[in-house]
Every structure is written in C-alpha cells, then in structure tokens.
Write a protein that holds these residues in place. Structure first.
Motif, PDB file in Angstrom:
ATOM      1  N   THR A  42       0.804  -0.833   0.290  1.00 48.08           N
ATOM      2  CA  THR A  42       0.258  -0.208  -0.170  1.00 48.08           C
ATOM      3  C   THR A  42       0.665   1.274   0.118  1.00 48.08           C
ATOM      4  O   THR A  42       0.399   2.745  -0.430  1.00 48.08           O
ATOM      5  CB  THR A  42      -0.604   0.046   1.286  1.00 48.08           C
ATOM      6  N   HIS A  43       1.826   1.473   0.758  1.00 49.18           N
ATOM      7  CA  HIS A  43       3.395   2.263   0.073  1.00 49.18           C
ATOM      8  C   HIS A  43       4.670   1.494   0.943  1.00 49.18           C
ATOM      9  O   HIS A  43       3.964   0.852   1.895  1.00 49.18           O
ATOM     10  CB  HIS A  43       2.434   3.873   0.785  1.00 49.18           C
ATOM     11  N   LEU A  44       5.591   2.398   0.267  1.00 49.48           N
ATOM     12  CA  LEU A  44       7.142   2.229   1.335  1.00 49.48           C
ATOM     13  C   LEU A  44       7.699   1.992   2.711  1.00 49.48           C
ATOM     14  O   LEU A  44       8.140   2.738   2.684  1.00 49.48           O
ATOM     15  CB  LEU A  44       7.797   2.698   0.072  1.00 49.48           C
ATOM     16  N   ALA A  66       8.282   1.220   6.736  1.00 48.38           N
ATOM     17  CA  ALA A  66       8.294  -0.326   6.820  1.00 48.38           C
ATOM     18  C   ALA A  66       8.077  -0.779   7.296  1.00 48.38           C
ATOM     19  O   ALA A  66       7.952  -1.741   7.387  1.00 48.38           O
ATOM     20  CB  ALA A  66       9.575   0.172   7.947  1.00 48.38           C
ATOM     21  N   ASP A  67       6.972  -0.395   7.962  1.00 47.81           N
ATOM     22  CA  ASP A  67       5.768  -0.627   8.612  1.00 47.81           C
ATOM     23  C   ASP A  67       4.751  -1.728   8.259  1.00 47.81           C
ATOM     24  O   ASP A  67       4.478  -2.372   8.356  1.00 47.81           O
ATOM     25  CB  ASP A  67       5.332  -0.534   9.906  1.00 47.81           C
ATOM     26  N   HIS A  68       5.160  -1.410   6.548  1.00 50.61           N
ATOM     27  CA  HIS A  68       4.016  -2.600   6.070  1.00 50.61           C
ATOM     28  C   HIS A  68       5.371  -3.072   4.858  1.00 50.61           C
ATOM     29  O   HIS A  68       4.612  -4.107   3.888  1.00 50.61           O
ATOM     30  CB  HIS A  68       3.334  -1.190   4.756  1.00 50.61           C
ATOM     31  N   VAL A  69       6.370  -2.779   5.407  1.00 54.42           N
ATOM     32  CA  VAL A  69       7.203  -3.279   3.869  1.00 54.42           C
ATOM     33  C   VAL A  69       8.359  -4.209   4.594  1.00 54.42           C
ATOM     34  O   VAL A  69       9.354  -5.059   3.995  1.00 54.42           O
ATOM     35  CB  VAL A  69       8.246  -2.513   3.221  1.00 54.42           C
ATOM     36  N   GLY A 113      -4.393   1.248   2.613  1.00 54.24           N
ATOM     37  CA  GLY A 113      -3.443   1.294   3.267  1.00 54.24           C
ATOM     38  C   GLY A 113      -3.649   2.299   4.729  1.00 54.24           C
ATOM     39  O   GLY A 113      -4.260   2.281   5.342  1.00 54.24           O
ATOM     40  N   ASP A 114      -2.658   3.995   3.939  1.00 55.47           N
ATOM     41  CA  ASP A 114      -2.374   4.523   5.673  1.00 55.47           C
ATOM     42  C   ASP A 114      -3.122   5.492   5.051  1.00 55.47           C
ATOM     43  O   ASP A 114      -2.470   6.942   5.373  1.00 55.47           O
ATOM     44  CB  ASP A 114      -0.810   4.907   6.379  1.00 55.47           C
ATOM     45  N   ILE A 115      -4.209   6.101   4.406  1.00 55.77           N
ATOM     46  CA  ILE A 115      -4.834   7.132   3.358  1.00 55.77           C
ATOM     47  C   ILE A 115      -4.668   7.648   5.002  1.00 55.77           C
ATOM     48  O   ILE A 115      -5.538   8.813   5.256  1.00 55.77           O
ATOM     49  CB  ILE A 115      -5.925   7.377   2.539  1.00 55.77           C
ATOM     50  N   ALA A 158      -5.540  -0.136   6.618  1.00 55.78           N
ATOM     51  CA  ALA A 158      -4.009  -1.048   6.213  1.00 55.78           C
ATOM     52  C   ALA A 158      -3.876  -1.197   8.651  1.00 55.78           C
ATOM     53  O   ALA A 158      -4.133  -1.863   9.315  1.00 55.78           O
ATOM     54  CB  ALA A 158      -3.153  -0.487   6.553  1.00 55.78           C
ATOM     55  N   HIS A 159      -4.366   0.119   9.237  1.00 52.78           N
ATOM     56  CA  HIS A 159      -3.670  -0.621  10.991  1.00 52.78           C
ATOM     57  C   HIS A 159      -5.487  -0.520  11.412  1.00 52.78           C
ATOM     58  O   HIS A 159      -5.300  -0.368  12.802  1.00 52.78           O
ATOM     59  CB  HIS A 159      -3.272   0.826  11.026  1.00 52.78           C
ATOM     60  N   ASP A 160      -6.610  -1.286  11.015  1.00 54.90           N
ATOM     61  CA  ASP A 160      -7.889  -0.715  11.559  1.00 54.90           C
ATOM     62  C   ASP A 160      -7.612  -2.533  11.721  1.00 54.90           C
ATOM     63  O   ASP A 160      -8.514  -2.577  10.754  1.00 54.90           O
ATOM     64  CB  ASP A 160      -8.543   0.160  11.578  1.00 54.90           C
TER      65      ASP A 160
HETATM   66 ZN   LIG Z   1       1.714   2.335   8.462  1.00 53.89          ZN
END
Ligand SMILES: [Zn+2]
Length: 299
Positions: free
Chosen positions: A137-139, A141-144, A233-235, A285-287
C-alpha cells in the motif's frame, strides 16, 4: 536582556529554516502527485473480469493498544482458483515490531506494549510458497520490513507489482524500504499509467496510484463473492476517521510524515462515499477490528 531575546529568536529562526530544508523537498514532491482516480463503474467492473480472485483474508502480525485505538499491523491475502496467491503488505518481524512500537509510544503517549502474533512466514505457513505476487500500500517500514522474513522462508519465485510513483518517487521515510525491496527476493514489475491498473498474472486485481500519504501510496481493489474490497493503506489510520473525514492533525502531516493533506482529504471523501455503497468495504491498514467488522475473514 535584549541580547538573550535576540539569541532566542535567531536560534528559533535557524531551527525553522533547518526543518524547512529537511522536510521541504518531501512536501513539494508529494503535492505534485495527484493521479487520476478510477470511476466507481470502473471499480465495479472488476466483478466481471473472468478468472478473478475467489477468496480474501487478513492476518494481524502485531498490535499495540492505546487509549483511543488499537494500532494493528496486518497483511491481506487474495487467492485465485488455480491456487496462486497475492499478498498486500508484509508487516514486520518481531524485532522491528517492537522497535516500531517504542517509537509510536514516544510519539503518542498512552500506547501500551506491542502484542506480537507472528511474521508473514509464520502466519502463512505452508501457503507461503503459493504467494507469487506481492504489492505494498506504500513503502513505509511497518508495511515492508517483513519482506525479509518472507524471502528467508520463501526463496525466489515471487514478483512485486508497483506503480511508477511507488517504484521511483521516494522521500526520507520511504527510501529505506525501497532499498530493502531492491535487494529482496522479489522480481520487480512496474505498472505504467494512472487510474485502474491491472496485471494479467492476477486477473481481477485492481491497482490504483493514490499519493496523499506517501508519493507511492497505492490502493488495491478486488471484487469477491459480491463484495468490492478496497485496501486503502494509510490514507486514514482509523476507519471511523476515514468515514468522518477527520485528518491526522497538523503535527503528523507536517512534521512526522509529509502528506499532501488536500489529497488525503479528497481520498477520504472518495473512499468513504464508496464504503457507504452496498457491498463495498474499505479496509484501513492499521484498523484490524474495522476489517473484521466489515466481514473480512481472518487467518
Ligand atoms: Zn503504516
């Protein structure tokens, strides 16, 4: 006394100038990234793509409870009838989860300890070898970061799929993950263009360049069993804030993560309007709790 005030003013001005020089390029860069979004009809048409995905599931790699919310780190797995799987985001391994949790606790007091559930390889088990495609969803670190655990257990044989913006437009917070991906086991594929992008290897998966949160922020869309799923993602970091069009605050969007806030607002309004339609679910992503509430199965 006057000279003390002068010194304080000079130090303050120098601090502001230093901060502007540090963050300015990232702010200018992300303001220039506002690609065309697909229409609702184009997203709905994913339902008619022959051979589309048959299941979608979410797993939580780690979580951290705070006073107002639980910050979860998750990954989404799509499966096709031929057994091929596509993974969206890779979360983090245990050490990175704990280090990230300490950083979050410093920035937002009241966050509790990290509850670690497993890295991507531990969560996927035998399924890991059937993951042939990976998207982010984006680069951040917490996603990659978890891609190292993925590669260590999976070995070669999977491809990454990125928009041009995600593959080429990096800032101070995405550079490290871009470098990690470049030396990972993933064979890179870069998808050209705006709007709804598709890949022949994974029919029915829609990929949309968003911008807003990071230059390469990307939406993944799939229509499964009558539901249109939109992985945003984190929008927004909290689903209720996406739905109420509440931003992350000046401090976050200006100093912590340089965001294009007019774009993130446009995206919140676009995504929440879609989510209000029948059989349409936006996944934040975080929920993790909101993802479960929306009916996404977990594993
Ligand atoms: Zn994130």
């Amino acid at each position: 006394m006057r000279w003390i005030i002068r010194v304080i003013v000079i130090v303050l001005l120098l601090s502001v100038a230093g901060l502007a020089a540090f963050l300015g390029p990232a702010h200018l860069q992300i303001r220039g990234i506002e690609p065309t979004l697909p229409t609702e009809a184009e997203l709905r048409a994913l339902a008619n793509v022959p051979g589309g995905p048959t299941t979608i599931r979410i797993a939580q790699s780690s979580s951290q409870a705070g006073a107002e919310r639980v910050l979860g780190h998750s990954l989404v797995i799509l499966e096709w009838a031929n057994g091929r799987r596509f993974m969206i985001d890779a979360a983090m391994d245990q050490q990175a989860s704990e280090e990230f949790g300490e950083l979050v606790a410093k920035m937002s007091p009241g966050m509790g300890p990290v509850n670690y559930h497993g890295n991507v390889a531990e969560l996927l088990g035998a399924e890991l070898s059937t993951v042939h495609g990976v998207g982010f969803t984006h680069l951040h670190a917490d996603h990659v970061q978890g891609i190292d655990a993925f590669c260590a257990a999976r070995g070669p044989g999977a491809r990454s799929y990125q928009t041009v913006a995600q593959a080429t437009q990096h800032n101070l917070h995405t550079k490290e993950s871009a470098e990690q991906l470049a030396s990972s086991c993933l064979e890179p594929t870069v998808l050209d263009g705006d709007g709804l992008l598709s890949i022949s290897d994974f029919p029915g998966l829609g990929i949309v360049s968003l911008g807003g949160h990071t230059p390469g922020s990307t939406l993944f869309a799939a229509h499964i069993d009558g539901t249109l799923w939109l992985m945003s993602g984190d929008i927004s970091n909290v689903k209720s804030k996406l739905m109420s069009n509440t931003g992350k605050g000046w401090l976050y969007s200006t100093l912590f993560v340089p965001e294009n806030t007019s774009r993130t607002e446009e995206l919140r309004l676009w995504l929440s309007a879609l989510d209000r339609q029948a059989n349409t679910e936006v996944i934040v992503a975080h929920d993790f709790a909101a993802a479960l509430d929306s009916g996404m199965p977990s594993f």
